[in-house]
Design a protein around this motif. Structure first.
Motif, PDB file in Angstrom:
ATOM      1  N   SER A 203     -15.638 -12.242  63.684  1.00 34.82           N
ATOM      2  CA  SER A 203     -14.884 -10.946  64.399  1.00 34.82           C
ATOM      3  C   SER A 203     -15.246  -9.578  64.327  1.00 34.82           C
ATOM      4  N   ARG A 204     -15.509  -9.583  62.830  1.00 34.24           N
ATOM      5  CA  ARG A 204     -15.759  -8.160  62.494  1.00 34.24           C
ATOM      6  C   ARG A 204     -16.991  -7.620  63.242  1.00 34.24           C
TER       7      ARG A 204
ATOM      8  N   GLY B 279     -16.516  -6.965  66.995  1.00 27.33           N
ATOM      9  CA  GLY B 279     -16.028  -5.750  66.904  1.00 27.33           C
ATOM     10  C   GLY B 279     -16.889  -4.563  67.116  1.00 27.33           C
TER      11      GLY B 279
ATOM     12  N   ARG C 223     -17.041  -7.955  75.069  1.00 28.39           N
ATOM     13  CA  ARG C 223     -16.715  -8.478  73.718  1.00 28.39           C
ATOM     14  C   ARG C 223     -16.109  -9.972  74.072  1.00 28.39           C
TER      15      ARG C 223
END
Length: 234
Positions: free
Chosen positions: A167-168, A171, A191
């Motif tokens: 997820s990072r 992002g 995204r």
């Protein structure tokens, strides 16, 4: 999915089939892929290490024509076969290439629709992340079969850790697009699409796919946020 390298029809083909979207394609990669133009220059250099001055080059995922144009301009003696399943993207490639089309043959379809070769070199940029692992393995094996022994293959696509850090990294993909001028809503949608629909693998898995498909001397040459690129030889 059969043992063929051709995947079942998927949403990604439909996404690239809209004429307006195809016409706008050139703006997208520059905002979402760090070092997009440099990736083309590096690909050109890596292929030229082993490809002859009159090389015949297979380009899988050729729609839009940006990669073809960069390679054709850098190597006036090379000829190309570009393959892509999206007809509108191939039409955009024709417009992008202009007079360079006299050295390019475009094929609508997947790798199984490409000529048998043998080719002196091959590329597959910003494409393999649309395929699941089985289809990806079949596609890479099919590319390998079409190459002369020792011919170089450059592959680059979305590839990043798939553990708790996933997820990072996604992002960061979104944040780079915004920092590069993409509309915030567009970047957020991109995204979400990457998170939900792309078949992203960890970099070590991607490299293993290349080796298992017969490529040797596999080396990572490009790493930029959620993107990786490798060079290998048939």
């Amino acid at each position: 999915m059969t043992h063929s390298a051709q995947p079942e029809p998927t949403d990604f083909v439909a996404a690239f089939s809209d004429p307006e979207a195809a016409a706008r394609y050139a703006d997208g990669p520059r905002r979402f892929v760090p070092g997009f133009e440099a990736l083309h220059r590096m690909t050109s250099i890596l292929l030229a290490e082993h490809a002859p001055a009159d090389a015949r080059v297979l380009v899988l995922g050729a729609g839009g024509g940006l990669e073809l144009r960069a390679l054709a301009e850098a190597h006036p003696g090379w000829t190309f076969v570009g393959v892509d399943p999206a007809r509108e993207m191939l039409r955009q490639a024709e417009r992008t290439l202009g007079l360079l089309m006299d050295r390019v043959t475009l094929v609508e379809g997947y790798i199984d629709d490409a000529p048998d070769g043998p080719f002196d070199a091959a590329t597959c940029l910003l494409t393999l992340h649309f395929l699941d692992l089985v289809a990806r393995e079949g596609t890479v094996r099919a590319i390998h079969r079409r190459l002369k022994p020792g011919a170089p293959f450059v592959s680059a696509h979305s590839s990043f850790p798939q553990d708790d850090a996933r997820s990072r990294w996604i992002g960061r993909y979104e944040a780079f697009a915004v920092a590069s001028g993409a509309d915030r809503d567009q970047a957020a949608k991109a995204r979400s699409a990457v998170d939900a629909h792309l078949h992203t693998l960890a970099p070590e898995t991607d490299a293993a796919v290349l080796r298992a498909s017969g490529f040797r001397d596999v080396e990572l040459f490009f790493a930029a946020f959620t993107w990786r690129g490798w060079i290998g030889r048939a």
